[in-house]
Scaffold this active site. Structure first.
Site: not given
Length: 614
Positions: A39, A288, A291
């Site tokens: 991610s 978050d 990230h």
């Protein structure tokens, strides 16, 4: 999750504008930028699976619609940074949630591991990896999280991930990849998710990441695999230790409102309507629990570019020395024209060299210089010596710093001048010294790293020509020359303090040869008090540019890495316009030399020399 379109539209422009590494000037040194990862690198693998009306501002694991670091790097080099998968055909194979060697199931379908991503890329390209592409293999974070969830199996999980990642990089290299960027894991202990566990929990997370990084880089080195390191672990720690300097107001909390109990909300759909404040994408480091925000990713992109481009900038030093060396060789050759009078004479001259490359986006500078020599001539033969000094003050383009180059030269000259044929040669040695200041932009902060290497330039040149025409009138004819140079620059390490080690580099010795051959035509008129002349040559550089190399000071055990060298022009033309005359009782030569037909460079020299007899 319902998204309001009006605030999305009103904030999209500002959010997209934030994704703003300037594109590289000139041609990219890479043919493609191919990414494998999770991610942190995902450029929108899941976007086609989301509702069509929200796709423009969702689909990545950050403060959408901003870019992630991989898109920043691809954009800098003018390459395709779009996602690959779910009907998308970009060069970014990274998938959020991916582990290194294990495919996992998710609500959005199977998440291919880095191993599967790499296999898919190689299968689509006949098992070959383009040697001119830039590859990135960044994984391990999700394996770390899996290990944290299963403490009894943690060692086996992390060991398998490291082994798989080393094997992946090795497989790419074996398939032909030359340049593989391998970022290490960031310090997850400073991320909000692990800060919430308290000091002991955060310290344990930090130790896990550090252990993974040590095993990964150690495994690659032990296997003899060359790679380009990226120390995200250290650079994000440096940013978090002094957030205001880098434009962050908050490095401990999350910039997105995400309700874990609501399965329709996640970082994948974070957008301006779910920011905790309108400036969350720029003022917060984390979107978050783990990230980065758009600004955090932009900083990582800038950092990656600095690691990739820093070694290449050092080749400007040797290139500028070669350019000045050719200009100096021309000045020495041109100080004598026609059959000289017997006896002892002196000559001296000044010149100003202007260098511009890639229209000054790579570098530009001005170098005043002076030469003085003594000749002895008899029956058309000339022998002499010369000495000189010059100084170049130059700027790297795009606010990347500057450098000063000083050169002190001593040399010998010899020639023979007949009625129509002439030939001369020279050899010189130049002592070089540099003061280099390289700047690295990280958000609003500018880091400066300096160094002062010494060097040398051994130059040999041979020039010859033949003239048609009458003595005392218009004369013209072919000319040819070759200029050989060997430039050496000492190794050095850039200055750095404890808070800037991640961007500070060290460099090995440079040993660069240049062999330029010239053929052309010259013409001169000797019938008046002012004797104009012109010389035009086609020039070709026979030597190839070497790869550039450096090492990262925060990773001293990793050693040197290599990136593509600068692609300097190999074919161009040089024109010299000048006039000889008598000024103040002295023989003088004043003129202009300029290169042309170059794709990238614009070099020019103004010169004036004077001579007289003893």
């Amino acid at each position: 999750m319902l998204l309001s379109k009006r605030p999305i539209r009103s904030l999209m422009a500002a959010a997209i504008a934030l994704a703003a590494l300037p594109a590289m000037a000139g041609e990219s040194p890479y043919s493609h930028a191919v990414f494998f990862g999770d991610s942190l690198t995902d450029a929108g693998y899941f976007r086609p699976l989301l509702p069509a009306d929200v796709r423009p501002v969702t689909g990545q694991f950050t403060t959408n619609p901003g870019w992630v670091w991989s898109q920043q790097v691809a954009n800098y080099y003018g390459l395709n940074g779009a996602a690959n998968g779910n009907g998308q055909n970009g060069d970014n194979y990274a998938v959020g949630g991916a582990r290194v060697g294990v495919d996992v199931a998710s609500a959005l379908g199977t998440i291919p591991s880095l191993k599967s991503q790499t296999a898919r890329y190689l299968a689509a390209n006949g098992g070959k990896a383009d040697a001119n592409a830039l590859y990135t293999v960044w994984g391990g974070a999700n394996d770390l999280f899996a290990a944290a969830r299963a403490p009894a199996q943690a060692q086996a999980i992390i060991g398998a991930a490291v082994t798989d990642q080393v094997a992946l990089v090795g497989a790419l290299k074996q398939a032909g990849a030359e340049y593989v960027l391998v970022p290490n894991l960031p310090d997850v202990g400073i991320a909000p998710q692990f800060r919430s566990l308290g000091p002991a929990g955060a310290a344990q997370a930090t130790a896990l990441a550090a252990g993974y990084n040590k095993a990964l880089y150690g495994g690659l080195k032990q296997a003899g695999i060359e790679f380009i390191p990226l120390d995200t672990f250290t650079v994000l720690r440096e940013v978090a230790a002094n957030p205001a300097m880098y434009g962050f107001r908050n490095v401990t909390d999350t910039g997105c409102r995400i309700n874990p109990a609501d399965t329709t909300t996640s970082i994948l759909t974070c957008n301006p309507t779910s920011y905790v404040s309108p400036d969350a994408a720029t003022a917060y480091l984390f979107a978050d629990g783990v990230h980065p925000t758009t600004a955090g990713h932009a900083l990582l992109g800038q950092y990656a570019v600095s690691i990739l481009e820093g070694p290449r900038l050092q080749q400007v030093l040797s290139h500028s020395a070669q350019t000045i060396g050719r200009s100096r060789a021309d000045q020495v050759s041109l100080h004598q024209a026609g059959r000289p009078a017997d006896g002892l004479s002196w000559w001296g001259g000044v010149r100003g060299d202007m260098q511009r490359y890639d229209h000054a986006d790579l570098y530009d500078g001005l170098a005043p210089a002076g030469l003085f020599g003594i000749d002895w001539a008899r029956d058309g033969m000339v022998f002499g010596g010369f000495a000189g000094f010059g100084r170049l003050n130059a700027d790297f383009g795009n606010s990347r710093g500057d450098f000063t180059q000083k050169d002190t030269t001593a040399g010998l000259f010899a020639g023979w001048y007949g009625d129509r044929i002439w030939v001369n040669g020279q050899v010189s040695y130049t002592w070089l010294s540099y003061d280099v200041n390289r700047k690295v932009q990280l958000g609003p902060a500018t880091r400066e790293h300096s160094g002062s290497p010494d060097g040398s330039n051994l130059t040999a040149a041979l020039n010859a020509g033949y003239e048609f025409g009458t003595e005392g009138g218009f004369r013209h004819g072919p000319i040819a020359s070759v200029i050989w140079q060997q430039v050496k620059i000492d190794d050095y390490t850039e200055s750095a303090d404890a808070g800037t080690l991640a961007t500070a580099l060290g460099y090995g010795k440079q040993d660069v040869d240049s062999t330029v051959g010239r053929i052309g035509w010259q013409a001169r008129f000797d019938g008046g008090t002012v004797k104009p002349y012109v010389q035009v040559t086609y020039d070709h550089e026979f030597e190839d540019t070497k790869q550039a190399s450096a090492w990262v000071q925060s990773l001293p055990d990793v050693g040197m890495y290599r990136v593509p060298g600068m692609d300097f022009d190999k074919n161009y033309a040089t024109a010299i316009l000048g006039a000889r005359m008598e000024l103040f009782g002295l023989q003088s030569n004043i003129g202009l030399s300029a290169t042309t037909l170059q794709k990238r460079a614009q070099d020019a020299t103004l010169f004036a020399s004077f001579s007289g007899s003893f």
